[in-house]
Design an enzyme around this catalytic site. Structure first.
Site, short mmCIF file in Angstrom:
data_model
loop_
_atom_site.label_atom_id
_atom_site.label_comp_id
_atom_site.label_asym_id
_atom_site.label_seq_id
_atom_site.Cartn_x
_atom_site.Cartn_y
_atom_site.Cartn_z
N MET A 156 41.95 26.63 63.47
CA MET A 156 42.22 25.26 63.05
C MET A 156 41.63 24.26 64.05
SD MET A 156 43.31 23.60 60.54
CE MET A 156 44.60 24.27 59.47
N PHE A 162 70.57 28.69 92.59
CA PHE A 162 69.62 29.66 92.04
C PHE A 162 69.74 29.71 90.52
CE2 PHE A 162 68.66 34.10 90.73
CZ PHE A 162 67.29 34.04 90.95
N GLN A 163 68.62 29.66 89.85
CA GLN A 163 68.54 29.66 88.38
C GLN A 163 69.37 28.54 87.75
OE1 GLN A 163 69.03 33.75 86.90
NE2 GLN A 163 66.81 33.97 87.10
N LYS A 184 79.09 30.30 84.66
CA LYS A 184 79.48 31.70 84.84
C LYS A 184 80.98 31.84 85.14
CE LYS A 184 78.32 35.96 87.13
NZ LYS A 184 77.37 36.70 87.98
N GLU A 242 62.84 35.04 76.10
CA GLU A 242 63.91 34.25 75.47
C GLU A 242 63.42 33.42 74.30
OE1 GLU A 242 63.48 34.51 78.72
OE2 GLU A 242 65.40 34.97 79.70
#
Lengths: 161, 581
Positions: free
Chosen positions: B494, B129-130, B179, B67
């Site tokens: 760096m 969940f999630q 949802k 993502e």
């Protein structure tokens, strides 16, 4: 210097958290913060008491203005204004203290709002300093608990924010 | 009582009111918003939306492999096209993975709309969940965010999100959609306009201030322009070039502002700041009027703030009032849309007789040319070891300076900024503010989709590229012929450089052992891998990569492991206190 900032913001979930988050993320100081809806239920008014240099205050005001839900911001300390805070204080009150506490409450224009045989609960409004002074006037051992609202403030004169 | 949001809801032919599900509304809104690409990754909470995406082909969905990459790709697409980039991810880990991408866009003021799925309304707060508190997590790194709890608010919220992302100081806006909301139905109408009582960015510069500024600039003996990413975001480059050319003043760009003024122009002094050129930094330190346009006096630009531009009166033009006088006291602040303000400045300048002091300007330029003679970016390319600067220089030459360049973060990023000259805006996408390693490859995907006919170069290092290497798979799926130029020095360069300069050469964890064979890795992903070990290999490798127009080519340049980026202003030093080679 101490500043009192008035903020009008959309009365939406999360708006308070945006302001509080801004203060903590940018390291600005919060002495007190109060918020409640206004006569227009879609708008909340928040009063923040804070401290900072002129430069910091300029940033505080600009950053607050930048928040999408903030409608208006004003530093009330820029002009004449009235500040009030509410305190509820519960103290031990037995024997000769009972009279003494009542007298003290009268002097500070406080009101006794709950009584038991061992305690008084009082209500006081005023500036933060006045409330401090009341607490100091009491014997420290007498205080059971204190709850203060933080400052609410409004500008003097006919004009609104 | 005033309504907080007033939206014009005039149904037109295409905006026939009909009952749609939340998922249909999302897809229709994207279509009505003219969204071409949606970068995303499916998951439980966004399945209704994916189901609707499946049924249409107006909005093309690009399936990334992580993502974070979806948001970076959308971000670079926005930087290159000037449109709002759009990403779609699921709840919980989908959202948290997206956070780095969102914060990257936020720091660089890139307009994005990020749509996240959320657990059903009834489960919010239940540790479902999630589930994560996505609006809570992203509040400090978005311009604004929304949790939609009623399907009737969905279309107007999406419209507001696009409006907020693109206007004022742009930035990422997140819309969190539970949802069940995507399954509920309501009448669809997409508002044409948004008006928010609490959000009205100032676009027109204050005429009095603009006039005062022009008098100060024209009266300067040693003027200096310092322009940033704001010029790119506001599409103000054309007006800027007009103004600076007419004034005959020197100009520097910030890292974010590269391309805002043509790099090949004589008046351009290169980038300023920590790894800026000697002439740009010296000109800033010695100018008498500094004109900052769409730049924010970031610590990497100013060095020691107390010693910054000590002789200068400062004019600062910015869309964001909070950027003005944040770090440096400004003499003439102007809030407004940069393109408009620059146009106003040009107009005032056109009306002025003998606007500038030609003799003073000539003396100023003589001084600048003297600084230029230091040739601060000089390096020596021998026959043995490839110098990283040489690779960028060759890339610049062989692409005719016309590639779209994305980078990761570190030494390679600074060399790309120093050695790839941009003559146009919107050809450069790099994480300037947040400094996000792993940005380069997904950004190149967004850039290649934005510019299918351009050469898209991803300049990276062996450290950064491994942070989002999985996107090589996405590149194959969509046949994105990105050219990856990996300056492989076997060090987190760096970090190594700072350790060498400031930590007694104790190279704690900056040596990258056990590197993959990048040529084989590229091949394993179905791409072409090429390696250059010697300076003589550099040009043939680049030529071969550019010849393979329709293939992704991973060029692994084995470069000098201990080369440093010069000049360097150590943290806390004044801009004039540069470490030169």
């Amino acid at each position: 210097m101490r500043h009192i900032i008035s903020i009008l913001l959309e009365n939406e979930a999360g708006a308070l958290s945006r302001v509080a988050g801004l203060f903590s993320a940018r390291g600005y100081n919060i002495e007190a913060m109060t918020v409640a809806p206004t006569h227009d239920a879609s708008i909340s008014r928040m009063t923040v008491a804070t401290r900072g240099s002129e430069e910091v205050m300029e940033q505080v005001l600009k950053q607050l203005n930048k928040l999408v839900e903030v409608i208006r911001v004003q530093d009330l300390s820029d002009g004449p204004h009235i500040e009030r805070e509410l305190m509820l204080i519960k103290v031990h009150a037995v024997g000769p203290d009972r009279e003494e506490v009542k007298r003290l409450a009268d002097i500070f224009r406080g009101r006794i709002i709950d009584v038991t045989d061992r305690s008084y609960t009082m209500e006081l409004t005023g500036t933060g300093e006045k409330l401090d002074a009341f607490i100091h006037a009491l014997d420290p051992g007498m205080v059971i608990e204190v709850v203060r609202s933080g400052a609410s403030a409004i500008s003097r004169g006919a004009k609104g924010i | 009582m005033t309504s907080p949001t007033t939206t014009e809801q005039r149904p037109t032919a295409q905006h026939q009111e009909e009952e749609l599900t939340g998922a249909e509304i999302v897809v229709r809104a994207l279509r009505d918003e003219g969204v071409e690409y949606l970068y995303g990754y499916p998951g439980g909470a966004v399945l209704y939306i994916y189901d609707e995406l499946f049924k249409q082909d107006a909005v093309k969905h690009i399936l990334v492999r992580h993502e974070q990459a979806a948001v970076h790709a959308a971000d670079a697409y926005a930087r290159i096209t000037g449109k709002v980039g759009v990403a779609l991810v699921t709840s919980g880990p989908g959202a948290t993975n997206a956070v780095t991408g969102i914060a990257t866009a936020y720091m660089d003021s890139i307009p994005l709309v990020v749509i996240t799925g959320q657990v059903p309304v009834a489960l919010i707060g239940n540790d479902a969940f999630q589930e994560v508190d996505t609006v809570g997590i992203t509040r400090p790194c978005t311009k604004h965010n929304f949790l939609v709890k009623d399907v009737r608010d969905l279309a107007s919220t999406l419209k507001t999100a696009f409006h907020l992302a693109a206007t004022g100081r742009p930035g990422p806006v997140l819309v969190d959609i539970p949802k069940d909301i995507t399954g509920h139905k309501t009448l669809y109408h997409y508002p044409e306009k948004v008006s928010l009582r609490s959000y009205k960015p100032t676009v027109k510069g204050h005429p009095g201030q603009v006039r005062k500024a022009m008098q100060m600039i024209a009266g300067a003996q040693r003027p200096m322009f310092y322009t940033g990413g704001g010029v790119i975001l506001a599409n103000g480059a054309e007006e800027l070039v007009k103004l600076v050319r007419r004034l005959g003043a020197p100009v520097t760009n910030t890292f974010m502002g590269l391309g805002g003024y043509p790099a090949s122009d004589r008046q351009f002094l290169g980038m300023l700041g920590m790894h800026g050129t000697y002439e740009a930094n010296m000109a800033v330190q010695n100018c008498d009027v500094l004109v900052a346009i769409g730049a924010r006096f970031d610590d990497r630009v100013t060095g020691n703030i107390a010693k910054f531009a000590p002789h200068a009166k400062i004019v600062h033009v910015d869309i964001d009032p909070s950027s003005i006088s944040k770090n440096v006291r400004v003499d003439i602040p102007i809030v407004g849309d940069l393109r408009q303000v620059l146009a106003e400045m040009n107009q005032i300048l056109a009306e002025m007789d003998h606007p500038t002091d030609a003799r003073a300007l000539a003396a100023w330029w003589a001084q600048i040319e003297d600084w230029r003679k230091r040739d601060c970016l000089h390096y020596i390319q021998n026959d043995e070891v490839i110098k990283p600067q040489f690779v960028i220089q060759k890339l610049y030459e062989l692409t005719g300076g016309d590639a779209v360049v994305t980078t990761d973060v570190g030494q390679h990023q600074m060399w790309a900024a120093q050695f790839y000259g941009f003559d146009r805006p919107r050809r450069w996408a790099s994480s300037g503010g947040l400094g996000t390693m792993g940005y380069g490859l997904p950004a190149a995907m967004g850039a290649q989709l934005a510019e299918p006919d351009s050469t898209v170069l991803c300049v990276t290092g062996e450290g950064s590229i491994q942070m989002n290497i999985q996107e090589l798979s996405t590149c194959l799926q969509y046949r994105l012929p990105i050219k990856i130029a990996c300056l492989n020095n076997h060090y987190l360069g760096m970090v190594r450089q700072w350790q060498e300069f400031f930590y007694g050469s104790r190279y704690a964890m900056s040596y990258v052992d056990a590197l993959p064979d990048f040529v084989k890795l590229a091949e394993a992903f179905g791409h072409v891998g090429l390696r250059a070990d010697k300076p003589a290999d550099v040009e043939p490798v680049i030529r071969e990569a550019l010849r393979l127009k329709d293939r992704l080519v991973f060029m692994d340049f084995q470069v000098d492991p201990v080369e440093n980026v010069y000049p360097m202003v150590p943290a806390g030093a004044a801009l004039s206190e540069m470490i030169l080679v």
